[in-house]
Design an enzyme around this catalytic site. Structure first.
Site, PDB file in Angstrom:
ATOM      1  CB  VAL A 201      -0.870   0.021   1.279  1.00 54.95           C
ATOM      2  CG1 VAL A 201      -1.810   1.211   1.280  1.00 54.95           C
ATOM      3  CG2 VAL A 201      -1.642  -1.269   1.415  1.00 54.95           C
ATOM      4  CB  CYS A 202       1.152   4.199  -2.170  1.00 57.40           C
ATOM      5  SG  CYS A 202       1.985   5.793  -2.118  1.00 57.40           S
ATOM      6  CB  ILE A 203       3.823   5.247   2.892  1.00 55.09           C
ATOM      7  CG1 ILE A 203       3.685   5.851   4.294  1.00 55.09           C
ATOM      8  CG2 ILE A 203       4.877   5.994   2.086  1.00 55.09           C
ATOM      9  CD1 ILE A 203       4.831   5.545   5.209  1.00 55.09           C
TER      10      ILE A 203
ATOM     11  CB  ALA B  33      -1.662   4.712   3.162  1.00 55.29           C
TER      12      ALA B  33
END
Lengths: 133, 118
Positions: free
Chosen positions: B76-78, B81
């Site tokens: 999941v892209c930080i 997110a």
């Protein structure tokens, strides 16, 4: 350039505002530019609006990102193209396009290159992967 | 073939997450390798354990977690997110938060990157 370097193309096909695709897609390009990949960016369809000079997002209450395109050349994102037909269909000309950096030697401003869809198709055929935002 | 899959849309509202899931299952059945799955934009909402759909509906985040349990790297892209309130505490198991560098490596290492979303 080494054979191992992979060619990755980004297509920008959405309008810059109204959805977040183009803005977050810009973040991907800036990160990916730091890696060993041969990057190109093509603006087509409504994506050409992202390159229009003089955008003002104040009344949208959204932080604009138009100025960020000005660092493309500094980030070594130099292969930046605009689909001619998409641009002309939207009443835009080269004069409307924003600047993506300046020439290291001459300090001349650099703009995205306007090309025809047949040239884009030929470039697409050479890519290892294509990502669309 | 080595595939990477990118998902741009959130769950339930848009079919992208379902289509991606079925694509991945079919690709594995055909013997393809999944190099990684990357959630970007609203796609980050697909892997929150806070979702609780009606029992007769598919549970999207559990489904991704089960796929992650088979050893597929799900990222999941930080940046995406954090913007949307998705943090480690709310993630289902077998999914990790990391940076866009992971997406870059998937794009470089996979033979094909397949994107689901608008």
């Amino acid at each position: 350039m080494s054979e191992d370097i992979k060619k990755i193309m980004f297509t920008v096909r959405n309008a810059p505002h109204g959805t977040i695709y183009v803005y977050e897609g810009l973040e991907v390009k800036l990160i990916m530019a730091a890696y060993d990949a041969d990057i190109s960016v093509v603006f087509m369809d409504d994506g050409v609006y992202a390159l229009k000079q003089g955008q003002n997002t104040d009344e949208l209450g959204i932080k604009g990102f138009e100025k960020t395109y000005g660092v493309f050349v500094d980030y070594e994102i130099e292969n930046v193209y605009v689909d001619r037909k998409s641009m002309e269909d939207r009443g835009m000309t080269v004069d409307d396009l924003l600047v993506i950096g300046e020439d290291e030697d001459t300090e001349e401003p650099i703009k995205p290159k306007v090309i025809d869809s047949s040239e884009i198709a030929a470039m697409m055929a050479e890519q290892h992967n294509i990502m669309s935002f | 073939m080595k595939l990477a899959v990118c998902i741009y849309e959130g769950p339930y509202n848009h079919e992208a997450s379902d289509s991606a899931y079925h694509f991945i299952k079919a690709a594995i059945d055909k013997g393809h390798e999944i190099r990684g799955i990357f959630f970007y934009h609203d796609g980050v909402y697909n892997v929150t354990k806070l979702m609780e759909p009606p029992q007769d509906d598919r549970h999207i985040s559990n489904r991704w977690s089960e796929l992650g349990a088979t050893g597929i790297d799900i990222v999941v892209c930080i940046a995406a997110a954090k913007r949307r309130g998705i943090v480690d505490d709310v993630l289902v198991d077998n999914v990790r938060i990391s940076g866009l560098g992971q997406l870059t490596m998937m794009a470089i290492e996979a033979d094909r990157m397949v994107t689901f979303g608008d």
